[in-house]
Motif scaffolding. Sequence first.
Motif, PDB file in Angstrom:
ATOM      1  N   ILE A  88       1.035  -1.242   0.159  1.00 14.28           N
ATOM      2  CA  ILE A  88       0.292   0.294   0.123  1.00 14.28           C
ATOM      3  C   ILE A  88       0.744   1.567  -0.065  1.00 14.28           C
ATOM      4  O   ILE A  88       0.209   2.046  -0.053  1.00 14.28           O
ATOM      5  CB  ILE A  88      -0.768   0.518   0.804  1.00 14.28           C
ATOM      6  CG1 ILE A  88      -2.253  -0.920   0.929  1.00 14.28           C
ATOM      7  CG2 ILE A  88      -2.123   1.249   1.282  1.00 14.28           C
ATOM      8  CD1 ILE A  88      -3.175  -1.099   2.842  1.00 14.28           C
ATOM      9  N   SER A  89       1.990   1.240   0.761  1.00 14.48           N
ATOM     10  CA  SER A  89       2.968   2.296   1.396  1.00 14.48           C
ATOM     11  C   SER A  89       3.638   2.289   0.394  1.00 14.48           C
ATOM     12  O   SER A  89       3.934   3.138  -0.500  1.00 14.48           O
ATOM     13  CB  SER A  89       3.696   2.721   2.352  1.00 14.48           C
ATOM     14  OG  SER A  89       4.149   1.371   2.917  1.00 14.48           O
ATOM     15  N   ASN A  90       4.031   1.485  -0.705  1.00 18.18           N
ATOM     16  CA  ASN A  90       4.956   1.977  -2.120  1.00 18.18           C
ATOM     17  C   ASN A  90       4.318   2.132  -2.549  1.00 18.18           C
ATOM     18  O   ASN A  90       4.708   2.879  -3.716  1.00 18.18           O
ATOM     19  CB  ASN A  90       5.180   0.675  -2.325  1.00 18.18           C
ATOM     20  CG  ASN A  90       6.645   0.238  -1.597  1.00 18.18           C
ATOM     21  OD1 ASN A  90       7.059   1.055  -0.664  1.00 18.18           O
ATOM     22  ND2 ASN A  90       7.366  -1.689  -1.433  1.00 18.18           N
ATOM     23  N   GLN A  91       3.080   2.488  -3.595  1.00 18.71           N
ATOM     24  CA  GLN A  91       2.330   2.793  -4.114  1.00 18.71           C
ATOM     25  C   GLN A  91       2.259   4.451  -4.418  1.00 18.71           C
ATOM     26  O   GLN A  91       2.185   5.404  -5.288  1.00 18.71           O
ATOM     27  CB  GLN A  91       0.789   2.266  -4.410  1.00 18.71           C
ATOM     28  CG  GLN A  91       0.834   1.410  -5.324  1.00 18.71           C
ATOM     29  CD  GLN A  91      -0.643   0.779  -5.796  1.00 18.71           C
ATOM     30  OE1 GLN A  91      -1.902   1.459  -5.653  1.00 18.71           O
ATOM     31  NE2 GLN A  91      -0.999  -0.084  -5.803  1.00 18.71           N
ATOM     32  N   ILE A  92       1.214   5.034  -2.812  1.00 17.69           N
ATOM     33  CA  ILE A  92       1.066   6.182  -2.413  1.00 17.69           C
ATOM     34  C   ILE A  92       3.277   6.872  -2.582  1.00 17.69           C
ATOM     35  O   ILE A  92       3.706   7.685  -3.393  1.00 17.69           O
ATOM     36  CB  ILE A  92       1.097   6.176  -0.801  1.00 17.69           C
ATOM     37  CG1 ILE A  92      -0.210   5.906  -1.220  1.00 17.69           C
ATOM     38  CG2 ILE A  92       0.767   7.536  -0.520  1.00 17.69           C
ATOM     39  CD1 ILE A  92      -0.985   5.653  -0.170  1.00 17.69           C
ATOM     40  N   ASP A 116      -6.862 -12.323   8.924  1.00 14.98           N
ATOM     41  CA  ASP A 116      -8.269 -10.786   8.669  1.00 14.98           C
ATOM     42  C   ASP A 116      -7.199  -9.610   9.713  1.00 14.98           C
ATOM     43  O   ASP A 116      -7.673  -8.705   9.053  1.00 14.98           O
ATOM     44  CB  ASP A 116      -8.928 -11.583  10.560  1.00 14.98           C
ATOM     45  CG  ASP A 116      -9.661 -12.188  10.202  1.00 14.98           C
ATOM     46  OD1 ASP A 116     -10.421 -12.701   9.013  1.00 14.98           O
ATOM     47  OD2 ASP A 116     -10.383 -12.878  11.095  1.00 14.98           O
ATOM     48  N   LEU A 117      -6.226 -10.169   9.461  1.00 15.68           N
ATOM     49  CA  LEU A 117      -5.662  -8.211   9.169  1.00 15.68           C
ATOM     50  C   LEU A 117      -5.254  -7.647   8.272  1.00 15.68           C
ATOM     51  O   LEU A 117      -5.684  -6.173   8.009  1.00 15.68           O
ATOM     52  CB  LEU A 117      -3.919  -8.827  10.138  1.00 15.68           C
ATOM     53  CG  LEU A 117      -3.466  -9.312  10.570  1.00 15.68           C
ATOM     54  CD1 LEU A 117      -2.184  -9.930  11.462  1.00 15.68           C
ATOM     55  CD2 LEU A 117      -4.405  -9.096  12.521  1.00 15.68           C
ATOM     56  N   GLY A 118      -6.013  -8.205   6.536  1.00 19.81           N
ATOM     57  CA  GLY A 118      -5.916  -7.486   5.314  1.00 19.81           C
ATOM     58  C   GLY A 118      -7.209  -6.699   5.788  1.00 19.81           C
ATOM     59  O   GLY A 118      -6.984  -5.733   4.729  1.00 19.81           O
ATOM     60  N   LYS A 119      -8.068  -7.043   6.279  1.00 24.21           N
ATOM     61  CA  LYS A 119      -9.387  -6.655   6.304  1.00 24.21           C
ATOM     62  C   LYS A 119      -9.492  -4.993   7.172  1.00 24.21           C
ATOM     63  O   LYS A 119     -10.078  -4.195   6.460  1.00 24.21           O
ATOM     64  CB  LYS A 119     -10.318  -7.381   6.837  1.00 24.21           C
ATOM     65  CG  LYS A 119     -10.468  -8.704   5.914  1.00 24.21           C
ATOM     66  CD  LYS A 119     -12.131  -9.118   6.508  1.00 24.21           C
ATOM     67  CE  LYS A 119     -12.087 -11.136   6.080  1.00 24.21           C
ATOM     68  NZ  LYS A 119     -12.849 -11.744   6.532  1.00 24.21           N
ATOM     69  N   PHE A 120      -8.230  -5.092   7.814  1.00 23.86           N
ATOM     70  CA  PHE A 120      -8.332  -3.624   8.929  1.00 23.86           C
ATOM     71  C   PHE A 120      -7.586  -3.257   7.894  1.00 23.86           C
ATOM     72  O   PHE A 120      -7.341  -1.562   8.086  1.00 23.86           O
ATOM     73  CB  PHE A 120      -7.667  -4.252   9.889  1.00 23.86           C
ATOM     74  CG  PHE A 120      -7.925  -5.089  10.847  1.00 23.86           C
ATOM     75  CD1 PHE A 120      -9.824  -4.402  11.505  1.00 23.86           C
ATOM     76  CD2 PHE A 120      -8.218  -6.155  11.205  1.00 23.86           C
ATOM     77  CE1 PHE A 120     -10.434  -5.652  12.182  1.00 23.86           C
ATOM     78  CE2 PHE A 120      -8.516  -7.247  12.445  1.00 23.86           C
ATOM     79  CZ  PHE A 120     -10.063  -6.765  12.261  1.00 23.86           C
ATOM     80  N   LEU A 121      -6.857  -3.288   7.414  1.00 21.92           N
ATOM     81  CA  LEU A 121      -5.859  -2.404   6.026  1.00 21.92           C
ATOM     82  C   LEU A 121      -6.678  -2.514   4.984  1.00 21.92           C
ATOM     83  O   LEU A 121      -6.518  -1.415   3.689  1.00 21.92           O
ATOM     84  CB  LEU A 121      -4.671  -2.709   5.579  1.00 21.92           C
ATOM     85  CG  LEU A 121      -3.512  -3.386   6.641  1.00 21.92           C
ATOM     86  CD1 LEU A 121      -2.605  -3.865   6.443  1.00 21.92           C
ATOM     87  CD2 LEU A 121      -3.183  -1.744   7.068  1.00 21.92           C
ATOM     88  N   GLY A 122      -7.978  -2.840   4.925  1.00 23.12           N
ATOM     89  CA  GLY A 122      -9.058  -2.317   3.703  1.00 23.12           C
ATOM     90  C   GLY A 122      -9.411  -3.520   2.102  1.00 23.12           C
ATOM     91  O   GLY A 122      -9.829  -3.081   1.161  1.00 23.12           O
ATOM     92  N   ILE A 123      -8.420  -4.508   2.388  1.00 22.10           N
ATOM     93  CA  ILE A 123      -8.564  -5.420   1.683  1.00 22.10           C
ATOM     94  C   ILE A 123      -8.284  -6.929   1.905  1.00 22.10           C
ATOM     95  O   ILE A 123      -8.894  -7.116   2.999  1.00 22.10           O
ATOM     96  CB  ILE A 123      -6.855  -5.606   0.844  1.00 22.10           C
ATOM     97  CG1 ILE A 123      -5.885  -5.550   1.441  1.00 22.10           C
ATOM     98  CG2 ILE A 123      -6.831  -3.919  -0.159  1.00 22.10           C
ATOM     99  CD1 ILE A 123      -4.392  -6.155   1.176  1.00 22.10           C
ATOM    100  N   ASN A 124      -9.073  -7.753   1.103  1.00 23.87           N
ATOM    101  CA  ASN A 124      -8.974  -8.762   1.394  1.00 23.87           C
ATOM    102  C   ASN A 124      -8.535  -9.862   0.404  1.00 23.87           C
ATOM    103  O   ASN A 124      -7.542  -9.902  -0.453  1.00 23.87           O
ATOM    104  CB  ASN A 124     -10.586  -9.557   0.609  1.00 23.87           C
ATOM    105  CG  ASN A 124     -10.795 -11.012   0.936  1.00 23.87           C
ATOM    106  OD1 ASN A 124     -10.209 -12.220   0.481  1.00 23.87           O
ATOM    107  ND2 ASN A 124     -12.569 -11.615   1.826  1.00 23.87           N
ATOM    108  N   ALA A 182      -8.084   0.281  -1.981  1.00 19.06           N
ATOM    109  CA  ALA A 182      -6.962   0.771  -0.366  1.00 19.06           C
ATOM    110  C   ALA A 182      -6.150   1.813  -1.284  1.00 19.06           C
ATOM    111  O   ALA A 182      -6.505   2.617   0.339  1.00 19.06           O
ATOM    112  CB  ALA A 182      -5.771   0.080   0.312  1.00 19.06           C
ATOM    113  N   VAL A 183      -5.025   2.116  -1.610  1.00 17.29           N
ATOM    114  CA  VAL A 183      -4.533   3.138  -2.037  1.00 17.29           C
ATOM    115  C   VAL A 183      -5.760   4.845  -1.830  1.00 17.29           C
ATOM    116  O   VAL A 183      -5.116   5.807  -1.679  1.00 17.29           O
ATOM    117  CB  VAL A 183      -3.946   3.161  -3.055  1.00 17.29           C
ATOM    118  CG1 VAL A 183      -3.281   4.272  -3.796  1.00 17.29           C
ATOM    119  CG2 VAL A 183      -3.157   1.900  -2.804  1.00 17.29           C
TER     120      VAL A 183
END
Length: 401
Positions: free
Chosen positions: A54-58, A261-269, A292-293
């Motif tokens: 996620i952060s690399n895209q930004i 489940d941790l991915g769901k808290f970051l906005g992705i499945n 997410a981005v």
Amino acid sequence: MRIRDRVSNYLYKQAEKRGAIVDIYNNAIRYGGRYVNDENILESSDVYELMQDISNQIMLADYIVEDEHGNEVKNHWALKTLRNPNNYLTGSEFKKLMTNIYLLQGEVFPVLDGDRLHLATNVYPELDDRLIEHYKINGEEIPCSMIRHIKNIGTNHLQGAGLMQLGKNTLEGVMSAEKVLTDKYKKGGLLAFLLQLDAHINPQNGAQSRLIKKILDQLEKIDESRSVKMIPLGKGYKIETLESPIDDQKTLAFLNVYKKDLGKFLGINVDTYTALIKSDLEKAMMYLHNKAVKPIIRNFEDHLSLLFFGRDSKFRIKLKINILDFVSYSTKTNIGYNIVRTGITSPDNVAEMLGFPKQNTPETQAIYISNDLSKIGDKKATDDSLKGGDGNGQEEGNEDT
């Protein structure tokens, strides 16, 4: 009872001298839980990987400044600060750090101090009776014009919701399970032996104590998997191997369920994302971008624009990501072929969609039909005199044609 207590205390002290008590406590048998904090949260490889994606895209996005008409303003003064925020972070590092803090803590506080941009920590925000937000750092109030409170909005207007809050229980369980497995094999599988004695242990029996010490010394010297020790035992002594209390399969089954489940808290499945990475990397990156981005970028743009220009300014800071970075080389080749063949990027709306700069001319802002570049809505484009691209030098719509 006194004799039993004395024997128990003696054995406890002997074990404590050998570090057995410390080892037991440190090897996740009694105090095995892990508490999530800023220092250890990225030790979970899955969390680290998702946050990196996620952060690399930004991080790869470019800052631009647009005016009220959406035209890019070249060499705007704000770009110098955004691209070189301070003496210890580059513009790319700043974007990545701001994103990581935002994802983990649910909120981040950029501070504009003259021509320097910083990320503040230990900020205490509060609303006064007039619903104006005030910010304090170590008891000192920071002017509202210098700081913005970027929140990952949940249900609280004053506090963002991040992974450390939303997924705290899941994350602690995952990190504890990972630590248990790591420690088990780091310590050689937690191999232990049980020394059984038929006779009563007498602390005053020096011969017995010396024999026990010799046996323990021999066991402790087994430090390699291929080592073999012959320990002759007298009558009444017996050594048994203790099985590890850690069940690998159950621990792995727990991780297979809850790490996702941790991915769901970051906005992705995570299942969807993983499947796309295996089949189509371009689709995976676009899935991540849209899920997410893009919302994060929009939030950053809003707050940074207010931080630099205020509420009444017509300028806006934008983060532009080149979508073509996520497509394959063959796709780029096809796009290039289409550009040469039909001039597909000539209309500004198409150029923007494909990640190319807009030309902002009357011709490129018009909407065209087919490859004859005739404007939609132009009467001449619908009558029998329509022609184009024949190169005979005659004017469009010539009645004599």
